[in-house]
Design a protein around this motif. Sequence first.
Motif, PDB file in Angstrom:
ATOM      1  N   LYS A 144       0.806  -1.228   0.000  1.00  0.00           N
ATOM      2  CA  LYS A 144       0.000   0.000   0.000  1.00  0.00           C
ATOM      3  C   LYS A 144       0.838   1.277   0.000  1.00  0.00           C
ATOM      4  N   ASP A 145       2.030   1.245   0.584  1.00  0.00           N
ATOM      5  CA  ASP A 145       2.822   2.478   0.670  1.00  0.00           C
ATOM      6  C   ASP A 145       3.686   2.710  -0.571  1.00  0.00           C
ATOM      7  N   ASN A 177      -2.487   0.451  -7.063  1.00  0.00           N
ATOM      8  CA  ASN A 177      -3.266  -0.342  -8.026  1.00  0.00           C
ATOM      9  C   ASN A 177      -3.419   0.409  -9.341  1.00  0.00           C
ATOM     10  N   GLU A 231      -7.083   4.244 -14.421  1.00  0.00           N
ATOM     11  CA  GLU A 231      -7.609   4.485 -13.067  1.00  0.00           C
ATOM     12  C   GLU A 231      -6.634   3.862 -12.078  1.00  0.00           C
ATOM     13  N   ARG A 256      -5.013   3.746  -7.793  1.00  0.00           N
ATOM     14  CA  ARG A 256      -5.180   4.028  -6.366  1.00  0.00           C
ATOM     15  C   ARG A 256      -3.788   4.198  -5.767  1.00  0.00           C
ATOM     16  N   LEU A 297      -4.489   3.286   0.237  1.00  0.00           N
ATOM     17  CA  LEU A 297      -5.775   2.587   0.243  1.00  0.00           C
ATOM     18  C   LEU A 297      -6.959   3.499  -0.028  1.00  0.00           C
ATOM     19  N   TYR A 298      -6.738   4.831  -0.015  1.00  0.00           N
ATOM     20  CA  TYR A 298      -7.910   5.713  -0.013  1.00  0.00           C
ATOM     21  C   TYR A 298      -7.972   6.702  -1.175  1.00  0.00           C
ATOM     22  N   TYR A 339      -8.071   7.663  -4.855  1.00  0.00           N
ATOM     23  CA  TYR A 339      -8.286   7.188  -6.217  1.00  0.00           C
ATOM     24  C   TYR A 339      -8.203   8.375  -7.166  1.00  0.00           C
ATOM     25  N   ASN A 362     -12.775   9.587  -3.758  1.00  0.00           N
ATOM     26  CA  ASN A 362     -13.057   8.451  -2.888  1.00  0.00           C
ATOM     27  C   ASN A 362     -13.124   7.147  -3.704  1.00  0.00           C
ATOM     28  N   CYS A 363     -13.414   7.298  -5.002  1.00  0.00           N
ATOM     29  CA  CYS A 363     -13.394   6.148  -5.908  1.00  0.00           C
ATOM     30  C   CYS A 363     -13.452   6.702  -7.335  1.00  0.00           C
ATOM     31  N   VAL A 364     -12.966   5.965  -8.290  1.00  0.00           N
ATOM     32  CA  VAL A 364     -13.115   6.331  -9.707  1.00  0.00           C
ATOM     33  C   VAL A 364     -13.391   5.047 -10.497  1.00  0.00           C
ATOM     34  N   ARG A 384     -16.086   9.682  -7.637  1.00  0.00           N
ATOM     35  CA  ARG A 384     -17.014   9.669  -6.498  1.00  0.00           C
ATOM     36  C   ARG A 384     -16.464  10.562  -5.395  1.00  0.00           C
TER      37      ARG A 384
END
Lengths: 446, 421
Positions: free
Chosen positions: B173-174, B193, B209, B211, B214-215, B217, B231-233, B252
């Motif tokens: 994640k980092d 991601n 797209e 990430r 974790l948060y 996007y 918050n999301c795509v 989002r």
Amino acid sequence: MAVPATKLKEKKEIIDVGLEEGAARLTYERIEQVINRVITAEMAARMKVYVDTCIHCGLCSTACHYYLSHGTPEWAPVGKVKQTMWEILEKKGKVSPEFIKRASIIASTECNVCRRCSMYCPYGIDVAYIMATVRRICHLLGVTPQYIQDTAHSHSATMNQMWVKEDEWIDTLQWQEGEAQAEMPSLRIALDKEGADIMYSVIGPEPKFRAQLIYQAAILMTAAGVDWTMPASPGWDNSDMAMFTGDFEMMGRIKRTHFETAAKLRVKKIVMGECGHAFRSVYDVGNRWLGWKMPPIPVIHATQFYYELLKEGKIKIARKLKEPVTLHDPCNIVRGRGLHEMMRYLVNATCENFVEMYPNREQNHCCCAGGGVINCGPPWKTKRVESNSIKAEQLAATGVHICIAPCHNCHGGLEDIINTYKLNMHTMFFIDVLMKTMEIPDALKA
Amino acid sequence: MSESKKWDWDTSEELIATPSEWKTKFARVQEPYVSPDGKKVAAIARNEDGTYTACVNGEAWENTYENMWNLRFGPDGRLTAIVSEAGEWTLAVDGVPWENKFAYVWDTKFNEDGQTIAVKIQQDTRYGLAVNDQPWENLFEHIGKYVMTPDGQYMAAAVQAVPLGQAEVFKFKDEGTWTVAVNGNAWEKIFTNVWGLDCSPDGKHVAAEVRMGLYDYTIAMDGEMWPEKFNCVWEPVFRPKTSEALATAPVRAAGKWTLAVNGKPVWDSKFVQCWHQTYSPDGRKLAAIVAPSFGQWTVAIDGKLWATTFNELVTDLTFSPDGNRLAAIAKDDGHWKIVVDGTPWPAMYDMVWPPVFSPDGSKVASKVEKGGKYTIALNGKPWRECEALWNPVFSPDGKKVLVRCIEDGKYYRRIVPISEF
Ligand code: SF4
Ligand code: SF4
């Protein structure tokens, strides 16, 4: 088959790098900010109602296998809420990193979000929802047990739970197809067959560790003459640990991939293997996060599918299992979907001697593995097993050696309990039972 | 379309082959596939000795293989299959295997005219693409989605460029492990991601797209992230017919979805869901599938909603070639429907396939299924029922429809005047 007294004497500290390092990075400001964002932007109105309504009567205590196994109030559903959400709301998010770590432990490893307690609460308070919200806060703060976090990462990178690469998936299906053709030459696991009636979906551990289940499903589908397919692309895995870590954005992405894979294949329904939490994720939680009230392509749990095949005469039982069996009702397909009578029809159709465990149906005790608890991995295993001595007692009281459990997590959890408490039992999926009892038409045999 | 000009639009009925008879020649025969022009019908067949071949118009390929799957015709009518020999996999095109062999091959894609064929490959646990028999020079830890430009010159893929050990949650994640590779060359920037991606039609730009952690996007274009985080795509698409690079994606924020171009919202309206955004061919109109409220689905064009909503699903959004009309598939109360410009055809089906517009946009045809029988419906009117059929194709003048169908076990190529519907 007496159960040894294994009540947990003391809480041993368990070191989990996901929690330790996650908590070490936190500041009071960030905690407060994240919690308040969740309170204002995400929490449903029912959270306030739950918290305001609870009269601390403790009637929920005896619903919870943790409480029944340990016997002290902190394990009671209300005790878990008291230690987490009440405190969070009362202090308006002004809580310490240590508190968040503890909250994560409680929500992720001391509650299976099994929803049994809400049946015992006079107000129907949904403690599972409260614990899921605690997990959501912990996710947003980066304090989640390492192994389940790794699983959520696998979902994000591969759209499956076990880091199964795209070629490994297809290769496994082809391998199982080859093996099964030795038994049934006309058998085929059709990949990406557009317009088939059914897309069959499984969970990540099946290609990884339990490939024989795919083999068996292929035998069943062929014997029943079903027009079915499996996707050769991500979207084949219906499971969802992101749902249980509180990473709802990822949960949505996984569910979208699953349903769009089915839509692209123009199938009329999805039949999923014997998994409980995956059913919850496709039928209730993940679909709804995306805006779908119900699954956009109908999803049928394997037990319902077998039931329908039997009822319609598409499969026939040639011989019944003689050994006595019992049945474990998985929370997510019984309290979550009411499939218990269909499962009893299946047991009675395939087994001569069915011994109910008590309590049963929607009152059944959880396996203590579901809700993501088993996915928190080896550090938490002993605690998980010790927290379900009540299940060991329940299993032992049946006096049988076979327990049918149509859910992957239940299998893992029950096997651990059986081994630890030396219950001289083993678990079976319904498909295992069907393979032993089902008639294979002569024309299909090798 | 340009290809279809060369097809035979005059022979009203042609019996091409009788797939139901192939069972007598082989131990097993799988489901049939047909060429875009309808002149060929083919199926994977298994010989008595257990080897596989493809049967095309009744004739087997000369070569046989240990295994074979994913039989697909390309836009130019060449037939491909993924095949294995001596434990190695490759692509066979019209029966001739590529020279290069790999540990595994899957996910065949064609460019617009079918001259470029790509597959994903795995060799020595390294992953990438092979294009017209040439593997990428650089291979990676893993490969995700990939796309190619219509001319087949550019391929972009999500790739895992950095190895990851077991349960290395903080590294994942980092630091990130995924990026984008264009024709095998990876961007420098590494993300947590990378999912869906698009190439601009000229191949000069790629958007994906991504990430971070974790948060956060967002969309990354040519290796650079939009400054805006969401918050999301969902996956981006490029606006066609413009020299500007305009990546367009659903984003989002505060629990609601809308569309953004290069990071900036383009619609005032916000939705419970918004995805599958698509531009009209001339790039002037922008439409998307949206849920204006929970459990209600419809289409928004330039932010404005169709008047009708559907309670289960809307999918396969399609503009007419002139961009003036829009059709989609909808599912409502368990029934599948074709919806054109917001109005569903009266008939309901057990299944429907993507709607196809005539070149002038005045007619819509679709393959539909009811009670296990298939037909083509044109502007809602059904043709006769068949055992099997494939998506309709309009003639370049829009007066006829190519119907590829199986009746009584026989595969026919038919040219049906639209007056017959
Ligand atoms: S484990 Fe089940 S019974 Fe216990 S608190 Fe959680 S949801 Fe309630
Ligand atoms: S039973 Fe209900 S009201 Fe009583 S303590 Fe438990 S959650 Fe609160």
